[in-house]
Design a protein around this motif. Structure first.
Motif, PDB file in Angstrom:
ATOM      1  N   ILE A  12       0.803  -1.135   0.053  1.00  0.00           N
ATOM      2  CA  ILE A  12       0.098   0.201   0.084  1.00  0.00           C
ATOM      3  C   ILE A  12       1.070   1.188   0.008  1.00  0.00           C
ATOM      4  O   ILE A  12       1.767   1.292   0.956  1.00  0.00           O
ATOM      5  CB  ILE A  12      -0.804  -0.098   1.270  1.00  0.00           C
ATOM      6  N   LEU A  13       0.623   2.153  -1.011  1.00  0.00           N
ATOM      7  CA  LEU A  13       1.369   3.199  -1.124  1.00  0.00           C
ATOM      8  C   LEU A  13       0.437   4.475  -1.395  1.00  0.00           C
ATOM      9  O   LEU A  13      -0.484   4.354  -2.056  1.00  0.00           O
ATOM     10  CB  LEU A  13       2.519   3.315  -2.460  1.00  0.00           C
ATOM     11  N   SER A  14       1.288   5.657  -0.803  1.00  0.00           N
ATOM     12  CA  SER A  14       0.650   6.890  -1.560  1.00  0.00           C
ATOM     13  C   SER A  14       0.842   7.320  -2.684  1.00  0.00           C
ATOM     14  O   SER A  14       1.924   6.987  -3.308  1.00  0.00           O
ATOM     15  CB  SER A  14       0.671   7.954  -0.461  1.00  0.00           C
ATOM     16  N   GLU A  15       0.066   8.109  -3.434  1.00  0.00           N
ATOM     17  CA  GLU A  15       0.368   8.679  -4.744  1.00  0.00           C
ATOM     18  C   GLU A  15       1.754   9.408  -4.575  1.00  0.00           C
ATOM     19  O   GLU A  15       2.030  10.072  -3.597  1.00  0.00           O
ATOM     20  CB  GLU A  15      -0.704   9.633  -5.382  1.00  0.00           C
ATOM     21  N   ALA A  16       2.595   9.405  -5.749  1.00  0.00           N
ATOM     22  CA  ALA A  16       3.796   9.870  -5.635  1.00  0.00           C
ATOM     23  C   ALA A  16       5.156   9.013  -5.017  1.00  0.00           C
ATOM     24  O   ALA A  16       6.193   9.466  -5.404  1.00  0.00           O
ATOM     25  CB  ALA A  16       3.865  11.327  -5.308  1.00  0.00           C
ATOM     26  N   ALA A  17       4.598   7.914  -4.221  1.00  0.00           N
ATOM     27  CA  ALA A  17       5.820   7.329  -3.618  1.00  0.00           C
ATOM     28  C   ALA A  17       6.488   6.270  -4.467  1.00  0.00           C
ATOM     29  O   ALA A  17       5.930   6.173  -5.694  1.00  0.00           O
ATOM     30  CB  ALA A  17       5.194   6.303  -2.413  1.00  0.00           C
ATOM     31  N   SER A  18       7.588   6.038  -4.160  1.00  0.00           N
ATOM     32  CA  SER A  18       8.428   5.385  -5.033  1.00  0.00           C
ATOM     33  C   SER A  18       8.001   3.603  -4.983  1.00  0.00           C
ATOM     34  O   SER A  18       7.716   3.269  -3.736  1.00  0.00           O
ATOM     35  CB  SER A  18      10.078   5.452  -5.012  1.00  0.00           C
ATOM     36  N   THR A 109      -1.923  -1.320  -3.811  1.00  0.00           N
ATOM     37  CA  THR A 109      -3.098  -0.337  -3.483  1.00  0.00           C
ATOM     38  C   THR A 109      -2.346   0.882  -3.529  1.00  0.00           C
ATOM     39  O   THR A 109      -1.461   1.209  -2.656  1.00  0.00           O
ATOM     40  CB  THR A 109      -3.881  -0.780  -2.458  1.00  0.00           C
ATOM     41  N   VAL A 110      -2.853   1.986  -4.452  1.00  0.00           N
ATOM     42  CA  VAL A 110      -2.098   3.156  -4.250  1.00  0.00           C
ATOM     43  C   VAL A 110      -3.039   4.333  -3.846  1.00  0.00           C
ATOM     44  O   VAL A 110      -4.454   4.298  -4.447  1.00  0.00           O
ATOM     45  CB  VAL A 110      -1.749   3.838  -5.716  1.00  0.00           C
ATOM     46  N   LEU A 111      -3.270   4.827  -2.720  1.00  0.00           N
ATOM     47  CA  LEU A 111      -3.970   5.837  -2.000  1.00  0.00           C
ATOM     48  C   LEU A 111      -3.913   6.917  -2.637  1.00  0.00           C
ATOM     49  O   LEU A 111      -2.980   7.658  -2.615  1.00  0.00           O
ATOM     50  CB  LEU A 111      -3.862   5.861  -0.616  1.00  0.00           C
ATOM     51  N   PRO A 112      -5.164   7.657  -3.080  1.00  0.00           N
ATOM     52  CA  PRO A 112      -5.036   9.191  -3.510  1.00  0.00           C
ATOM     53  C   PRO A 112      -4.588   9.934  -2.572  1.00  0.00           C
ATOM     54  O   PRO A 112      -4.838   9.925  -1.280  1.00  0.00           O
ATOM     55  CB  PRO A 112      -6.310   9.139  -4.094  1.00  0.00           C
TER      56      PRO A 112
END
Lengths: 112, 116
Positions: A12-18, A109-112
């Motif tokens: 699970i990552l946030s947007e713009a994360a690598s 999963t990418v969180l906006p």
């Protein structure tokens, strides 16, 4: 026999994360390596592939992967993920002629 | 664009029934494959075929058979369905390359089979 390990089952990552997704394979000979992606509700499609040559390969949508032969690895990377990258990612190895062996997949999963 | 079409997107069958899953590709590919996809297990190869009327077992062929009477069509058959065959079934095709490696697979949208 060839095998593939994807150690991250869910990322699970946030947007713009690598992003870096791990893939290790087991096979003693020459291999072809692939990453496939399955977006929600869609069919599996090729993201990128390595057959020979430059071990750093670039695929669609800004993804890249590096083949490190000494580590039997083919990790997938993207410098900045987007919400639309939410999908399941599969690493695959082709050692024996014409047979692809897939890993168990990593759900991103990418969180906006 | 390559198109791999699986005839049924969703099926519900009862234990013991015979099940046919059909797959057709329109790009004259030599190689065709049947995988099953299960959560946490990825894709596992059931059977594959490099040519008409030939077939080879994959990693998990037990309980399945296949038929390839025409180059474009590859059928998966469950002779007597069981509950542990509830799964998503994926058909794929690929070109035969000079290096005898299959190369990129083109997948169908899958057939979700539920066996009650």
């Amino acid at each position: 026999a060839q095998s593939v390990s994807q150690h991250n089952h869910h990322v699970i990552l946030s947007e713009a994360a690598s992003l870096e997704l791990g893939c290790n394979y087991s096979y003693g000979g020459t291999v072809n390596l692939f990453w496939y992606v399955q977006y929600p509700g869609q069919h599996l499609q090729l993201l990128l592939k390595y057959f020979s040559g430059d071990p750093l390969v670039k695929g669609i949508k800004g993804f890249e992967a590096e083949f490190i032969k000494s580590k039997f690895s083919f990790n997938l990377r993207k410098p900045s993920v987007q919400w639309s990258d939410t999908a399941e990612y599969f690493c695959a190895v082709e050692g024996s002629a014409r047979q692809l062996t897939f890993g168990s997949g990593t759900q991103l999963t990418v969180l906006p | 664009d390559v198109k791999v079409t699986q005839s049924s997107r969703y099926l519900v069958k009862r234990t013991g029934e015979k099940v046919f899953l059909e797959c057709v590709q329109d790009m004259d590919h030599e190689n065709m494959f049947w995988y099953r996809q299960d959560p946490g297990l990825g894709l596992r190869l059931i059977y594959f075929s490099y040519d008409v009327k030939m077939k080879e077992k994959g990693d998990i062929p037990e309980g399945y058979s296949v038929s390839r009477e025409k180059k474009e069509r590859f059928s998966l058959i469950l002779e007597s369905a069981s509950t542990n065959q509830t799964s998503m079934y994926l058909c794929a095709s690929s070109l035969l390359l000079r290096q005898a490696r299959g190369g990129e697979l083109f997948f169908g949208e899958g057939s979700r089979l539920t066996v009650l």
